[in-house]
Design a protein around this motif. Structure first.
Motif, PDB file in Angstrom:
ATOM      1  N   GLY A 241       0.812  -1.204   0.000  1.00 55.00           N
ATOM      2  CA  GLY A 241       0.000   0.000   0.000  1.00 55.00           C
ATOM      3  C   GLY A 241       0.847   1.254   0.000  1.00 55.00           C
ATOM      4  N   GLU A 242       0.402   2.249   0.769  1.00 55.22           N
ATOM      5  CA  GLU A 242       1.095   3.535   0.819  1.00 55.22           C
ATOM      6  C   GLU A 242       2.060   3.632   1.999  1.00 55.22           C
ATOM      7  OE1 GLU A 242      -1.850   6.573   0.829  1.00 55.22           O
ATOM      8  OE2 GLU A 242      -2.619   6.072  -1.163  1.00 55.22           O
ATOM      9  N   SER A 243       2.197   2.560   2.765  1.00 53.65           N
ATOM     10  CA  SER A 243       3.081   2.591   3.928  1.00 53.65           C
ATOM     11  C   SER A 243       4.532   2.740   3.500  1.00 53.65           C
ATOM     12  CB  SER A 243       2.925   1.317   4.758  1.00 53.65           C
ATOM     13  OG  SER A 243       3.844   1.297   5.827  1.00 53.65           O
ATOM     14  N   ASN A 244       5.284   3.555   4.251  1.00 57.96           N
ATOM     15  CA  ASN A 244       6.704   3.726   3.938  1.00 57.96           C
ATOM     16  C   ASN A 244       7.581   2.897   4.861  1.00 57.96           C
ATOM     17  OD1 ASN A 244       6.420   5.130   6.305  1.00 57.96           O
ATOM     18  ND2 ASN A 244       7.522   6.956   5.627  1.00 57.96           N
ATOM     19  N   THR A 245       6.979   2.004   5.637  1.00 51.35           N
ATOM     20  CA  THR A 245       7.731   1.073   6.470  1.00 51.35           C
ATOM     21  C   THR A 245       7.347  -0.357   6.081  1.00 51.35           C
ATOM     22  OG1 THR A 245       6.043   1.360   8.190  1.00 51.35           O
ATOM     23  CG2 THR A 245       8.081   2.612   8.440  1.00 51.35           C
ATOM     24  N   PRO A 246       8.245  -1.317   6.279  1.00 50.35           N
ATOM     25  CA  PRO A 246       7.974  -2.685   5.817  1.00 50.35           C
ATOM     26  C   PRO A 246       6.769  -3.312   6.513  1.00 50.35           C
ATOM     27  CG  PRO A 246      10.308  -2.379   6.268  1.00 50.35           C
ATOM     28  CD  PRO A 246       9.618  -1.174   6.824  1.00 50.35           C
ATOM     29  N   SER A 247       5.914  -3.950   5.725  1.00 49.48           N
ATOM     30  CA  SER A 247       4.791  -4.687   6.310  1.00 49.48           C
ATOM     31  C   SER A 247       5.250  -6.057   6.791  1.00 49.48           C
ATOM     32  CB  SER A 247       3.662  -4.843   5.297  1.00 49.48           C
ATOM     33  OG  SER A 247       4.112  -5.558   4.156  1.00 49.48           O
ATOM     34  N   SER A 248       6.312  -6.566   6.172  1.00 48.88           N
ATOM     35  CA  SER A 248       6.849  -7.870   6.559  1.00 48.88           C
ATOM     36  C   SER A 248       8.269  -7.997   6.019  1.00 48.88           C
ATOM     37  CB  SER A 248       5.974  -8.999   6.002  1.00 48.88           C
ATOM     38  OG  SER A 248       6.548 -10.269   6.276  1.00 48.88           O
TER      39      SER A 248
END
Length: 358
Positions: free
Chosen positions: A18-25
């Motif tokens: 998505g738009e997150s700038n940190t790792p989801s996993s």
């Protein structure tokens, strides 16, 4: 400068969604969960906001804006505190760190802009308060797990004096050419530390932490941990439908501090034991969507706010009316059956303030 950190993270398997700038996993969710429980995990929390208050009136100002006793803190101390509106409804659960010349406020990612505007509304021309958003100048890393003490000592030296200090305690530590603020607390009811790192040093410090054995942990695992722990977040458990007493944030509230925005409502709810619903963990036997009503014998008694799937089964958070019952109660959540359980992050205790403090 944050791109250097992102490049390092991608090389070790970081997935961005998505738009997150940190790792989801990092493709290691099971290992990361075990590290948080039995070793040490490293979570990149840089999507969260970091606000700064300066000026002579900074402590008085934040004291009057939030639920905890900011005026009682000294430089090197910190605490969780809740931003509430005039009717005592929750805006955000934040962490404040007092330094010699400023207060640093760690806030949820989706509340940064709102809280900047909220506080700016209450700064009057005569107030000696300067408000700034310094989020992009810093990376936020959080260590989670029982081996965090050992890793922090390796990072900052055996003389590291934060071990066994109260949550919120913090120090500015020199690591090479960089000054890193290390604070006690993981943001969960799990041992850990939170690091405020100048953005130009983010890649170097991340590499140093993983080199010392910290296991990278993505936002997806943190979401699982925070639901299992019971930490409420904005737009799910923290909304203007609920107050911080219902949300189980009693530890972030001072009942002796005097007036602040929303204080009258919160004090009255405590004095007259008027909390009509509270947040619980709920074990479920089938998946249901957040927002699904919780019912007991056909009557609506609450609502599910969050849900995740774990190796042990489905687990969620739900507000339930206090009169319906508590831990061990079997409820219906849509077509699913659920059992209410206590979660470690939350507290629900009535408090008797000292006379004359309100």
């Amino acid at each position: 400068m944050i791109q250097a950190l992102r490049d390092i993270q991608k090389k070790i398997g970081a997935i961005f969604e998505g738009e997150s700038n940190t790792p989801s996993s990092f493709g290691n969710d099971r290992e990361a969960i075990e590290a948080a429980k039995a070793g040490v995990a490293l979570w990149d929390r840089s999507s969260w906001g970091l606000l700064q208050l300066k000026g002579e009136d900074r402590s008085r100002f934040l004291h009057n804006q939030t639920t905890n006793n900011i005026n009682s803190l000294q430089p090197g101390q910190g605490c969780d505190t809740v931003f509430v509106n005039s009717t005592g409804r929750t805006l955000d659960l934040a962490t404040a760190y007092l330094t010699e010349d400023a207060i640093l406020i760690l806030v949820s990612p989706n509340r940064r802009g709102q809280l900047m505007q909220w506080m700016d509304r209450y700064i009057f021309p005569m107030d000696k308060v300067e408000l700034a958003d310094i989020s992009y100048d810093n990376a936020i890393f959080t260590l989670i797990g029982p081996e965090s003490d050992s890793l922090v000592k390796q990072l900052a030296g055996e003389s590291m004096s934060l071990v066994d200090r109260p949550e919120g305690s913090h120090l500015l530590v020199q690591i090479g050419e960089n000054s890193i603020r290390i604070a006690v607390g993981s943001g969960l009811a799990l041992p850990g530390y939170t690091l405020i790192v100048p953005v130009e040093a983010a890649a170097q410090i991340w590499s140093k932490l993983t080199g010392l054995g910290a296991i990278p942990l993505g936002d997806r695992v943190w979401e699982q941990l925070r639901i299992l722990q019971g930490r409420p977040v904005p737009d799910k458990e923290l909304t203007e439908d609920y107050n911080p007493l219902e949300a189980g944030l009693w530890k972030a509230i001072s009942f002796d501090k005097g007036c602040y925005i929303g204080q009258e409502t919160i004090a009255r709810l405590n004095t007259y034991k008027g909390v009509k619903q509270r947040l619980w963990g709920v074990k479920l036997n089938a998946p249901v969507a957040a927002g699904t009503p919780v019912t007991l014998e056909g009557d609506k008694v609450g609502v599910l706010t969050s849900l995740i799937e774990t190796e042990a089964g489905l687990f969620g958070l739900a507000y339930v009316r206090t009169k319906a019952g508590g831990a061990g109660l079997t409820v219906a959540v849509g077509e699913a059956s659920g059992e209410l359980v206590s979660v470690p992050f939350l507290t629900h205790e009535y408090y008797q303030p000292q006379k004359g403090n309100f």
